[in-house]
Scaffold this motif. Structure first.
Motif, PDB file in Angstrom:
ATOM      1  N   ASN A   1       0.866  -1.177   0.000  1.00 11.53           N
ATOM      2  CA  ASN A   1       0.000   0.000   0.000  1.00 11.53           C
ATOM      3  C   ASN A   1       0.911   1.238   0.000  1.00 11.53           C
ATOM      4  OD1 ASN A   1      -1.408   2.281   1.136  1.00 11.53           O
ATOM      5  ND2 ASN A   1      -3.008   0.894   1.866  1.00 11.53           N
ATOM      6  N   HIS A   2       0.702   2.125  -0.951  1.00 14.89           N
ATOM      7  CA  HIS A   2       1.551   3.321  -1.097  1.00 14.89           C
ATOM      8  C   HIS A   2       1.661   4.119   0.218  1.00 14.89           C
ATOM      9  CE1 HIS A   2       3.287   6.795  -3.183  1.00 14.89           C
ATOM     10  NE2 HIS A   2       2.400   7.561  -2.562  1.00 14.89           N
ATOM     11  N   MET A   3       0.539   4.244   0.937  1.00 16.09           N
ATOM     12  CA  MET A   3       0.541   5.046   2.167  1.00 16.09           C
ATOM     13  C   MET A   3       1.347   4.361   3.274  1.00 16.09           C
ATOM     14  SD  MET A   3      -0.929   7.394   0.706  1.00 16.09           S
ATOM     15  CE  MET A   3      -0.762   8.596   2.003  1.00 16.09           C
TER      16      MET A   3
ATOM     17  N   GLY B   1       3.848   2.534   2.617  1.00 20.98           N
ATOM     18  CA  GLY B   1       5.218   2.817   2.167  1.00 20.98           C
ATOM     19  C   GLY B   1       5.684   4.162   2.690  1.00 20.98           C
ATOM     20  N   HIS B   2       4.858   5.205   2.546  1.00 21.19           N
ATOM     21  CA  HIS B   2       5.249   6.531   3.051  1.00 21.19           C
ATOM     22  C   HIS B   2       5.649   6.443   4.524  1.00 21.19           C
ATOM     23  CE1 HIS B   2       4.932   9.582   0.009  1.00 21.19           C
ATOM     24  NE2 HIS B   2       3.723   9.197  -0.378  1.00 21.19           N
ATOM     25  N   ILE B   3       4.840   5.760   5.321  1.00 15.79           N
ATOM     26  CA  ILE B   3       5.140   5.653   6.754  1.00 15.79           C
ATOM     27  C   ILE B   3       6.511   4.989   6.964  1.00 15.79           C
ATOM     28  CG2 ILE B   3       4.448   4.560   8.932  1.00 15.79           C
ATOM     29  CD1 ILE B   3       1.523   4.837   7.983  1.00 15.79           C
TER      30      ILE B   3
ATOM     31  N   VAL C   1       0.783  12.994   5.508  1.00 20.94           N
ATOM     32  CA  VAL C   1       0.319  14.170   4.760  1.00 20.94           C
ATOM     33  C   VAL C   1       0.948  14.193   3.373  1.00 20.94           C
ATOM     34  CG1 VAL C   1      -0.451  15.912   6.432  1.00 20.94           C
ATOM     35  CG2 VAL C   1       1.971  15.392   6.272  1.00 20.94           C
ATOM     36  N   SER C   2       0.086  14.055   2.350  1.00 21.16           N
ATOM     37  CA  SER C   2       0.638  14.027   0.988  1.00 21.16           C
ATOM     38  C   SER C   2      -0.259  14.831   0.061  1.00 21.16           C
ATOM     39  CB  SER C   2       0.760  12.581   0.516  1.00 21.16           C
ATOM     40  OG  SER C   2      -0.511  12.089   0.169  1.00 21.16           O
ATOM     41  N   GLY C   3      -0.032  14.662  -1.247  1.00 24.46           N
ATOM     42  CA  GLY C   3      -0.855  15.389  -2.217  1.00 24.46           C
ATOM     43  C   GLY C   3      -2.260  14.814  -2.319  1.00 24.46           C
TER      44      GLY C   3
ATOM     45  N   GLY D   1       8.891  12.548  -0.488  1.00 25.47           N
ATOM     46  CA  GLY D   1       8.135  12.404  -1.736  1.00 25.47           C
ATOM     47  C   GLY D   1       8.113  10.945  -2.168  1.00 25.47           C
ATOM     48  N   ASP D   2       7.399  10.661  -3.264  1.00 23.07           N
ATOM     49  CA  ASP D   2       7.250   9.269  -3.703  1.00 23.07           C
ATOM     50  C   ASP D   2       8.586   8.667  -4.135  1.00 23.07           C
ATOM     51  OD1 ASP D   2       4.622   9.661  -3.198  1.00 23.07           O
ATOM     52  OD2 ASP D   2       4.018   9.863  -5.303  1.00 23.07           O
ATOM     53  N   ASN D   3       8.873   7.472  -3.656  1.00 22.57           N
ATOM     54  CA  ASN D   3      10.109   6.767  -4.010  1.00 22.57           C
ATOM     55  C   ASN D   3       9.933   5.285  -3.705  1.00 22.57           C
ATOM     56  OD1 ASN D   3      11.587   6.026  -1.246  1.00 22.57           O
ATOM     57  ND2 ASN D   3      10.501   7.965  -0.982  1.00 22.57           N
TER      58      ASN D   3
HETATM   59 ZN    ZN Z   1       2.825   9.616  -2.159  1.00 22.26          ZN
END
Ligand code: ZN
Ligand code: KG4
Length: 345
Positions: free
Chosen positions: A115-117, A119-121, A139-141, A305-307
């Motif tokens: 899950n992308h979110m 991943g952010h965490i 907090v993202s776009g 940011g996304d990576n």
């Molecule tokens: Zn993102």
């Protein structure tokens, strides 16, 4: 590289960055190639899904090659392949999902859905190990949410935005100020040289929940600028940016504190594109003083940011839980975490 090392080839293509990374044991970045498409979307003032998909297709194979080469590894060294399968733009997600499935199938490797979110965490994992229970301000776009994690691989929303995401609000008010997409970084810079003179509304700041709302703030900002235009008045860009940022940071910080009062967590994690915001990082640094038992972890600036490195870190948790999928994996553009029970403040 020892035989016991777990090497994950991770893919991220949910929005406007094509990224492939090689991650060792969920904690060491051997490579993290990010091909950004921002320039192609700027003239439209936001991400155009079809343009994004085409760029991903063009970039993905060279990102894989560069990522393996930079890491100094071959397909035969890999333990698994991981990929963001949602949330995001469906056409963009499908490029990463298809590439990851192909590599996994061709080399007989397990495939891990991320899950992308989540991943952010897990960008925070590159600062220190995550201890549970933990709370994340994400907090993202596309998202603004408070996420409770009671154990590895478990993510529960306790509050989220009812309308715009924080990053989306930054980008929309930035557009009114003539700032190129994505506007967050430039608004943040201007905010630091301005003063909060406009006193924009702090929506839902006092409500008995952990939710947010940014569309009223965005409208107040836009109305202020349009009204000034109509009467031929020039407003200070720095003060506008500072007043906007102060309102955003106030509500994010207040709701996060409220959540920390209710949930006795060990760590607070700040992640997502807007986590790069200096005003927000500094404010939470101060607020956390009131919670001596909570460690505050900010996602490293280059990983906000996304990576794909963040995807590889979360994938390692799933690898240990043996959360593998087969070739049936599909993109899920509206993938969401579940809600936690009893979420009022
Ligand atoms: Zn993102
Ligand atoms: O997480 P991300 O890279 O992509 C999504 O998954 O949405 O977040 C991108 C968002 C954009 O809206 C951008 O304006 C915002 O993050 N952003 C910032 C800052 N740097 C990027 N917002 C506020 N302050 C910043 N310094």
């Amino acid at each position: 590289m020892s035989n016991e090392d777990t090497l994950i080839l991770a893919f991220e293509s949910s929005c406007d960055e094509t990224s492939v990374a090689v991650i060792k044991n969920g904690q060491e970045i051997l490579s993290n190639i990010v091909a950004t498409q921002i320039k192609s979307h700027q003239r439209f003032g936001g991400v155009v899904p079809e343009v994004a998909s085409r760029h991903h297709i063009e970039q993905i194979t060279s990102c894989i090659d560069d990522s393996l080469e930079q890491a100094g590894v071959d397909y035969t060294d890999l333990s698994a392949v991981a990929v963001t399968y949602g949330p995001g733009l469906v056409g963009a997600l499908l490029v990463g999902v298809t590439a990851a499935k192909t590599v996994a199938f061709a080399h007989g490797l397990p495939l891990i859905p991320v899950n992308h979110m989540a991943g952010h965490i897990y960008a925070a994992r590159y600062v220190q190990p995550i201890e549970f229970p933990a709370l994340a301000l994400l907090v993202s776009g596309g998202h603004t949410e408070l996420v409770l994690m009671n154990e590895p691989g478990k993510f529960e929303i306790i509050g989220e935005t009812r309308d715009d995401a924080a990053g989306e609000a930054y980008d929309k008010i930035g557009r009114v100020m003539g700032i190129n997409y994505p506007a967050g970084k430039e608004v943040d810079r201007l905010a630091h040289i301005g003063t909060d003179t406009f006193k924009f509304p702090r929506a839902m700041d006092k409500t008995d929940d952990f939710d947010f709302s940014f569309s009223g703030l965005k409208s107040a900002f836009i109305n202020t600028v349009h009204h000034a235009d109509q009467i031929g008045e020039t407003l200070s860009r720095e003060n506008l940016a500072c007043s906007f940022q102060q309102a955003v940071v106030d509500v994010l910080a207040d709701k996060t504190k409220k959540a920390l009062q209710k949930y006795p967590v060990k760590q607070l994690i700040l992640a997502g594109g807007v986590a790069a915001n200096k005003g927000l990082r500094d404010r939470l640094d101060q607020e956390i003083q009131e919670f001596p038992n909570v460690t505050f972890i900010k996602a490293p600036l280059p990983l906000c940011g996304d990576n794909a490195a963040m995807i590889g870190a979360e994938a390692y948790v799933e690898y240990q839980r043996k959360n593998f999928v087969g070739a049936k994996l599909n993109a899920d553009p509206s993938l969401e975490f579940d809600w936690a029970k009893g979420t009022s403040a």
